[in-house]
Design a protein around this motif. Structure first.
Motif, mmCIF file in Angstrom:
data_model
loop_
_atom_site.group_PDB
_atom_site.id
_atom_site.type_symbol
_atom_site.label_atom_id
_atom_site.label_comp_id
_atom_site.label_asym_id
_atom_site.label_seq_id
_atom_site.Cartn_x
_atom_site.Cartn_y
_atom_site.Cartn_z
ATOM 1 N N SER A 1 54.768 18.268 -59.959
ATOM 2 C CA SER A 1 55.667 18.908 -58.992
ATOM 3 C C SER A 1 54.889 19.710 -57.954
ATOM 4 O O SER A 1 55.457 20.545 -57.265
ATOM 5 N N SER A 2 53.582 19.435 -57.874
ATOM 6 C CA SER A 2 52.758 20.110 -56.874
ATOM 7 C C SER A 2 51.561 19.219 -56.536
ATOM 8 O O SER A 2 51.220 18.302 -57.290
ATOM 9 N N LYS B 1 55.848 9.748 -56.181
ATOM 10 C CA LYS B 1 55.598 11.181 -56.385
ATOM 11 C C LYS B 1 54.364 11.647 -55.611
ATOM 12 O O LYS B 1 54.245 12.817 -55.272
#
Length: 109
Positions: A21-22, A84
């Protein structure tokens, strides 16, 4: 054994990307994959030279069919996992990690 390690490495890579998520987490996942491929890549390349018949997935020995099926399943997940990466591609750490992955994979050819 090498094929099993490769499949596990791919599964770990896809799972790490799916959870990322980063930019740092994406870069870490990519670098971990590159680390593993630096070790496995030469072994895979050596086996491909020694057993060229294994490149034809239709003629795989029975003991490799199960892991090949896992490779195909992980390959399908890989496309989604790559999505992603896209939002973080401008991050320098992700760009460096992508270069590493590309270099390691190119050295297998």
């Amino acid at each position: 054994e090498v094929n099993e390690k490769f499949v596990q490495l791919m599964e770990d890579y896809v799972n790490a990307l799916e959870k990322a998520s980063s930019a740092d987490q994406v870069a870490t996942a990519m670098n971990s994959f590159a680390d593993g491929m630096e070790v496995l890549g030469p072994k895979i390349k050596e086996l491909a030279k020694k057993y060229p018949e294994l490149t034809n997935t239709e003629n795989l020995p029975e003991e490799l069919r199960a892991s090949q099926k896992r490779v195909e399943e992980v390959g399908k997940k890989m496309a989604g996992a790559f999505m992603k990466i896209m939002p973080y591609m401008r991050d320098p750490a992700v760009q460096d990690a992508q270069k590493r992955v590309s270099t390691v994979m190119a050295n297998m050819a």
